[in-house]
Write an enzyme that holds these catalytic residues in place. Structure first.
Site, short mmCIF file in Angstrom:
data_model
loop_
_atom_site.label_atom_id
_atom_site.label_comp_id
_atom_site.label_asym_id
_atom_site.label_seq_id
_atom_site.Cartn_x
_atom_site.Cartn_y
_atom_site.Cartn_z
N HIS A 1 6.50 -1.67 3.71
CA HIS A 1 6.29 -3.07 4.08
C HIS A 1 5.46 -3.74 3.01
CE1 HIS A 1 3.09 -0.56 5.76
NE2 HIS A 1 2.27 -1.58 5.56
N ASN B 1 0.85 -1.18 0.00
CA ASN B 1 0.00 0.00 0.00
C ASN B 1 0.89 1.23 0.00
OD1 ASN B 1 -2.37 -1.58 0.19
ND2 ASN B 1 -2.18 -1.71 2.41
#
Ligand code: 5GP
Length: 115
Positions: free
Chosen positions: A101, A88
């Site tokens: 991440h 994201n």
């Protein structure tokens, strides 16, 4: 130096998390709100706030992130059944934690497109 990110604090053991893999460059731990039977966050120890902050100098970090996803998928036993990798980025991407991440999701048939 600025404040440590939430994920740096998890990596350093200051906040508990269920780690499933760690090496010199990456740490993988279970998401606190799993969206699938297997939902692991793979985090480079180098803090890059978001994908758009990565530069050519981060080529190895980014490539290693995907190879680490392969490794962790094997460890979790979902390499054969399949899985999804999600990064994201920013507001519309739904990014909540400003420390790059990768979400590794698997253990069930995942729908597409995501909401
Ligand atoms: P993002 O929306 O930034 O891509 O994903 C952040 C993820 O971190 C979310 O899926 C959220 O559930 C997870 N998360 C937030 N706080 C914690 C925490 O303290 N521990 C763990 N293990 N996961 C967290």
């Amino acid at each position: 130096m600025g404040e440590k990110t939430l994920f740096s604090r998890i990596i350093d053991g200051e906040i508990p998390a269920e780690k499933v893999y760690e090496d010199d460059d990456y740490c993988a731990f279970r998401d606190i709100h799993p969206a699938a039977p297997e939902h692991v966050l793979i985090v480079p120890k180098k803090v890059i706030p978001k994908l758009t902050d990565a530069t050519a100098a981060d080529r190895d970090v980014l490539g290693g992130l995907l190879l680490t996803a392969n490794k962790v998928a094997s460890l979790l036993g979902i390499a054969e059944t399949g899985f999804r990798c999600v990064i994201n980025c920013g507001k519309d991407g739904g990014q909540e934690v400003d420390h790059l991440h990768l979400h590794l999701l698997g253990g069930r048939l995942l729908g597409w497109p995501p909401g």
